[in-house]
Design a protein around this motif. Structure first.
Motif, PDB file in Angstrom:
ATOM      1  N   GLY A  41     -72.993 -43.559-109.050  1.00 34.15           N
ATOM      2  CA  GLY A  41     -72.731 -44.181-107.757  1.00 34.15           C
ATOM      3  C   GLY A  41     -74.007 -44.360-106.957  1.00 34.15           C
ATOM      4  O   GLY A  41     -74.993 -44.923-107.443  1.00 34.15           O
ATOM      5  N   ALA A  42     -73.998 -43.846-105.722  1.00 31.12           N
ATOM      6  CA  ALA A  42     -75.172 -43.970-104.851  1.00 31.12           C
ATOM      7  C   ALA A  42     -76.240 -42.936-105.162  1.00 31.12           C
ATOM      8  O   ALA A  42     -77.373 -43.063-104.686  1.00 31.12           O
ATOM      9  N   ALA A  43     -75.896 -41.917-105.947  1.00 31.39           N
ATOM     10  CA  ALA A  43     -76.853 -40.838-106.252  1.00 31.39           C
ATOM     11  C   ALA A  43     -77.508 -41.104-107.600  1.00 31.39           C
ATOM     12  O   ALA A  43     -77.246 -40.422-108.590  1.00 31.39           O
ATOM     13  N   VAL A  44     -78.361 -42.134-107.632  1.00 25.78           N
ATOM     14  CA  VAL A  44     -79.002 -42.530-108.882  1.00 25.78           C
ATOM     15  C   VAL A  44     -80.495 -42.724-108.653  1.00 25.78           C
ATOM     16  O   VAL A  44     -80.961 -42.915-107.526  1.00 25.78           O
ATOM     17  N   SER A  45     -81.236 -42.679-109.756  1.00 25.15           N
ATOM     18  CA  SER A  45     -82.639 -43.097-109.763  1.00 25.15           C
ATOM     19  C   SER A  45     -82.719 -44.424-110.494  1.00 25.15           C
ATOM     20  O   SER A  45     -81.941 -44.683-111.412  1.00 25.15           O
ATOM     21  N   ARG A  58     -82.711 -44.501-105.277  1.00 20.68           N
ATOM     22  CA  ARG A  58     -82.572 -45.837-104.706  1.00 20.68           C
ATOM     23  C   ARG A  58     -81.738 -45.887-103.439  1.00 20.68           C
ATOM     24  O   ARG A  58     -82.052 -46.634-102.501  1.00 20.68           O
ATOM     25  N   TYR A  59     -80.667 -45.127-103.370  1.00 13.55           N
ATOM     26  CA  TYR A  59     -79.740 -45.233-102.249  1.00 13.55           C
ATOM     27  C   TYR A  59     -79.644 -43.941-101.436  1.00 13.55           C
ATOM     28  O   TYR A  59     -79.517 -43.984-100.226  1.00 13.55           O
ATOM     29  N   SER A  60     -79.611 -42.805-102.097  1.00 11.83           N
ATOM     30  CA  SER A  60     -79.590 -41.510-101.399  1.00 11.83           C
ATOM     31  C   SER A  60     -80.850 -40.766-101.794  1.00 11.83           C
ATOM     32  O   SER A  60     -81.308 -40.862-102.933  1.00 11.83           O
ATOM     33  N   TYR A  61     -81.400 -39.994-100.855  1.00 11.40           N
ATOM     34  CA  TYR A  61     -82.763 -39.520-101.024  1.00 11.40           C
ATOM     35  C   TYR A  61     -82.897 -37.998-101.129  1.00 11.40           C
ATOM     36  O   TYR A  61     -83.653 -37.491-101.955  1.00 11.40           O
ATOM     37  N   LEU A  62     -82.205 -37.289-100.260  1.00  7.39           N
ATOM     38  CA  LEU A  62     -82.410 -35.845-100.124  1.00  7.39           C
ATOM     39  C   LEU A  62     -81.102 -35.103-100.341  1.00  7.39           C
ATOM     40  O   LEU A  62     -80.018 -35.675-100.261  1.00  7.39           O
ATOM     41  N   VAL A  63     -81.213 -33.793-100.589  1.00  7.15           N
ATOM     42  CA  VAL A  63     -80.046 -32.955-100.856  1.00  7.15           C
ATOM     43  C   VAL A  63     -80.030 -31.791 -99.874  1.00  7.15           C
ATOM     44  O   VAL A  63     -81.023 -31.082 -99.727  1.00  7.15           O
ATOM     45  N   SER A  64     -78.905 -31.608 -99.206  1.00  3.34           N
ATOM     46  CA  SER A  64     -78.711 -30.454 -98.332  1.00  3.34           C
ATOM     47  C   SER A  64     -77.343 -29.836 -98.534  1.00  3.34           C
ATOM     48  O   SER A  64     -77.196 -28.623 -98.582  1.00  3.34           O
ATOM     49  N   GLY A 228     -87.295 -34.877-110.011  1.00  2.00           N
ATOM     50  CA  GLY A 228     -86.842 -35.862-110.988  1.00  2.00           C
ATOM     51  C   GLY A 228     -86.043 -36.983-110.367  1.00  2.00           C
ATOM     52  O   GLY A 228     -85.604 -37.897-111.067  1.00  2.00           O
ATOM     53  N   GLY A 229     -85.843 -36.917-109.054  1.00  2.00           N
ATOM     54  CA  GLY A 229     -85.080 -37.953-108.365  1.00  2.00           C
ATOM     55  C   GLY A 229     -83.594 -37.646-108.332  1.00  2.00           C
ATOM     56  O   GLY A 229     -83.101 -36.738-108.995  1.00  2.00           O
ATOM     57  N   MET A 230     -82.859 -38.432-107.548  1.00  2.00           N
ATOM     58  CA  MET A 230     -81.432 -38.184-107.393  1.00  2.00           C
ATOM     59  C   MET A 230     -80.683 -38.347-108.712  1.00  2.00           C
ATOM     60  O   MET A 230     -79.643 -37.728-108.934  1.00  2.00           O
ATOM     61  N   GLY A 231     -81.227 -39.164-109.604  1.00  2.00           N
ATOM     62  CA  GLY A 231     -80.592 -39.325-110.903  1.00  2.00           C
ATOM     63  C   GLY A 231     -80.561 -38.048-111.709  1.00  2.00           C
ATOM     64  O   GLY A 231     -79.696 -37.875-112.582  1.00  2.00           O
ATOM     65  N   ALA A 232     -81.492 -37.128-111.425  1.00  4.41           N
ATOM     66  CA  ALA A 232     -81.482 -35.844-112.129  1.00  4.41           C
ATOM     67  C   ALA A 232     -80.259 -35.025-111.744  1.00  4.41           C
ATOM     68  O   ALA A 232     -79.729 -34.257-112.554  1.00  4.41           O
ATOM     69  N   VAL A 233     -79.785 -35.187-110.498  1.00 11.02           N
ATOM     70  CA  VAL A 233     -78.603 -34.462-110.040  1.00 11.02           C
ATOM     71  C   VAL A 233     -77.362 -34.973-110.760  1.00 11.02           C
ATOM     72  O   VAL A 233     -76.595 -34.202-111.353  1.00 11.02           O
ATOM     73  N   THR A 234     -77.152 -36.298-110.728  1.00  9.22           N
ATOM     74  CA  THR A 234     -75.946 -36.829-111.375  1.00  9.22           C
ATOM     75  C   THR A 234     -76.059 -36.766-112.899  1.00  9.22           C
ATOM     76  O   THR A 234     -75.035 -36.684-113.584  1.00  9.22           O
ATOM     77  N   GLY A 235     -77.284 -36.780-113.411  1.00  6.02           N
ATOM     78  CA  GLY A 235     -77.439 -36.606-114.854  1.00  6.02           C
ATOM     79  C   GLY A 235     -76.925 -35.256-115.312  1.00  6.02           C
ATOM     80  O   GLY A 235     -76.287 -35.137-116.371  1.00  6.02           O
ATOM     81  N   GLU A 236     -77.175 -34.232-114.525  1.00  2.00           N
ATOM     82  CA  GLU A 236     -76.672 -32.898-114.851  1.00  2.00           C
ATOM     83  C   GLU A 236     -75.157 -32.826-114.705  1.00  2.00           C
ATOM     84  O   GLU A 236     -74.471 -32.196-115.526  1.00  2.00           O
ATOM     85  N   LEU A 237     -74.632 -33.461-113.667  1.00  2.42           N
ATOM     86  CA  LEU A 237     -73.178 -33.458-113.497  1.00  2.42           C
ATOM     87  C   LEU A 237     -72.497 -34.190-114.646  1.00  2.42           C
ATOM     88  O   LEU A 237     -71.455 -33.745-115.153  1.00  2.42           O
ATOM     89  N   GLU A 238     -73.072 -35.289-115.084  1.00  2.00           N
ATOM     90  CA  GLU A 238     -72.518 -36.000-116.232  1.00  2.00           C
ATOM     91  C   GLU A 238     -72.583 -35.118-117.482  1.00  2.00           C
ATOM     92  O   GLU A 238     -71.621 -35.059-118.263  1.00  2.00           O
ATOM     93  N   ARG A 239     -73.695 -34.430-117.663  1.00  2.00           N
ATOM     94  CA  ARG A 239     -73.841 -33.573-118.854  1.00  2.00           C
ATOM     95  C   ARG A 239     -72.759 -32.509-118.906  1.00  2.00           C
ATOM     96  O   ARG A 239     -72.097 -32.329-119.940  1.00  2.00           O
TER      97      ARG A 239
END
Length: 519
Positions: A41-45, A58-64, A228-239
């Motif tokens: 979705g919006a949490a991608v690199s 690209r769309y979301s930048y930071l994590v809190s 690694g960018g926001m894509g690293a977050v969703t990449g782990e969730l996908e894994r």
């Protein structure tokens, strides 16, 4: 494709993946349907510029707001880096000076407050930080639990004065009461206006709810850079979702949902359908209404209010303020045109249907904290990314001509940057493989087209308090977890759920918990 599943999840954004991971681990058969050719979705690199080896969030930048609890329970290998500098804000009356808030040097912060004539506000700034810390430690542990009531939440906070300031009265009242500097008031106010088109004085308290969520993340309110960018977050969730057994189908655009759990979708030019004992909607409630065929002329479409600009520079620009290094100024959140009076003026102008004369901007430099998003060659050459989040640019501005509005907004954002720089930002833009400058601008209309965010609203609609009113129904698990719809077999699991919004996974976690409580 199997025709029945325990759970069908509509939308493969980070919340849908979070729900899929929890439910598949619990032994449920899970199918995730994602219309794009990738999840996140919006949490991608993304490699935003042709032939340039740079992967931008690209769309979301930071994590809190992503709870450490979710990271630990799912075993996510995610690294979040803390930024030393909180923010830098040039003084619009004298852009050769500004306010630098340095979390690593309290004396430097004190001197910076004094330099802009706001020395009297330093104690109030520090007091607010302590108050927000107590608020965060009281409320954030509840976001992955059934919703407390308003009375229960108030007792958890244990400070009636603070509660009244932030929950009962417009945010502007607190700003005016605590601070005298227009600049300091504005720096505080921006956390109530991210993606939220309102005045801090509005009785709707929309700014208060936005401010609350931007202040309580993981009990600290800190906003960190995902390595690694926001894509690293969703990449782990996908894994972890796939590892748990969830089936993820990309290129599958959902075209309709029935209350009985039937989900129709189009995949590889074929119309398909499946049935879930439950359906989790990781789409905006407005989109869900359309898929259910329940949208009426009175259904109010959400409206986002931001413009996003990504840039790749040969190096960081020099500032008009020679007392602050570019590395420090861009090392946190760089505010431009964000005094409180400027923010309010921009809101009034945009409400009247005009692009604000001075676009209020927040800038982040991901690559300073995490150079891994750039190729070794770009790092060696000194290249840096900038991502700009412009406030008070509502979707209504794009309706007549989005392309023209995009160009106007991009020019306005660059002008805002240049107003505080000692050199034109255009001269520092790298070129892509086609010789074009490395800059891309995304309006609310662009976000709707790319991400199915109605009106470009990054929160899927107005944010809700992280508690239920004392008399609200709590009869079902879905109601208690804040994920209910009017249909028992369909639950919200995205940003439109109560306590949704931001890259958090909270909506996905809570939808999964509501279902597992009922099993």
């Amino acid at each position: 494709m199997d025709t029945r599943h325990d759970i069908v999840i509509v939308g493969g954004g980070h919340n849908g993946l979070t729900a899929a991971a929890y439910l598949a681990r619990a032994g449920q058969s899970v199918l995730v349907l994602e219309r794009d050719d990738h999840v996140g979705g919006a949490a991608v690199s993304a490699a935003a510029f042709t032939g340039v080896d740079a992967r931008l969030s690209r769309y979301s930048y930071l994590v809190s707001l992503l709870p450490a609890r979710i990271i630990n329970e799912l075993g996510l290998s995610i690294e979040l880096a803390r930024r030393r500098y909180s923010s830098y804000t040039p003084d619009p009356g004298n852009p050769a000076t500004g306010l630098l808030v340095d979390a690593g040097d309290s004396e430097a912060t004190r001197a910076s407050f004094a330099r802009i004539g706001a020395g009297a506000d330093l104690a109030a700034w520090q007091q607010l930080g302590g108050d927000l810390g107590r608020l965060a430690r009281a409320l954030f542990p509840t976001v992955c639990e059934p919703l407390p009531t308003r009375s229960e939440a108030r007792r958890l906070v244990g400070d009636d004065i603070l509660w009244d300031e932030l929950i009962e009265h417009p945010l502007g009242d607190m700003l005016n009461k605590r601070f005298s500097s227009d600049l300091v008031r504005g720096v505080v106010a921006t956390d109530g206006l991210i993606g939220t088109f309102t005045s801090v004085h509005d009785a709707s308290l929309d700014a208060n709810r936005c401010y609350l969520y931007h202040s309580i993340g993981n009990g600290t309110g800190d906003w960190d850079v995902p390595i690694g960018g926001m894509g690293a977050v969703t990449g782990e969730l996908e894994r972890v979702a796939r590892q748990a057994g969830a089936r993820i189908l990309t290129g599958a655009e959902v075209t309709g949902i029935d209350p009985d759990g039937t989900v129709r979708y189009r995949h590889e030019d074929r119309d398909e359908s499946t049935v879930g004992s439950h359906v989790l909607a990781n789409v905006a409630p407005w989109v869900l209404d359309g898929l259910l065929g329940e949208r009426t002329p009175d259904t109010v479409k959400p409206e986002g209010a931001q413009v996003k600009v990504n840039l790749l520079l040969s190096r960081l620009p020099r500032l008009l303020d020679a007392s602050v290094s570019a590395e420090a100024a861009f090392g946190g959140t760089f505010h431009i045109n964000e005094t409180l009076s400027q923010l309010e003026a921009a809101y009034r102008q945009a409400s009247a249907g005009r692009i604000p004369e001075l676009v209020s901007c927040e800038i982040y430099c991901h690559s300073l904290t995490d150079p891994s998003i750039l190729s070794p060659e770009l790092v060696t050459a000194g290249a840096q990314t900038l991502t700009v989040f412009g406030l008070h640019t509502p979707d209504r501005l794009t309706h007549q001509d989005n392309a023209a509005t995009r160009a106007q907004l991009q020019a306005a954002v660059l002008a805002s940057l240049n107003s505080v720089l000692a050199e034109p930002i255009e001269d520092l833009l790298l070129r892509d493989a086609n010789g074009l400058p490395c800059i891309e601008t995304k309006t609310t209309a662009d976000l709707e087209a790319a991400l199915n965010l109605p009106g470009g609203d990054i929160f899927h609609g107005l944010l809700s308090w992280p508690f239920l009113e004392d008399d609200a129904p709590r009869d079902t698990a879905a109601q208690r977890w804040g994920v209910a719809t009017r249909h028992p077999r369909i639950l919200l699991c995205g940003a439109g759920a109560r306590r949704g919004g931001g890259v958090s996974g909270i909506g996905g976690h809570n939808a999964a918990m509501a279902l597992l409580e009922s099993v």
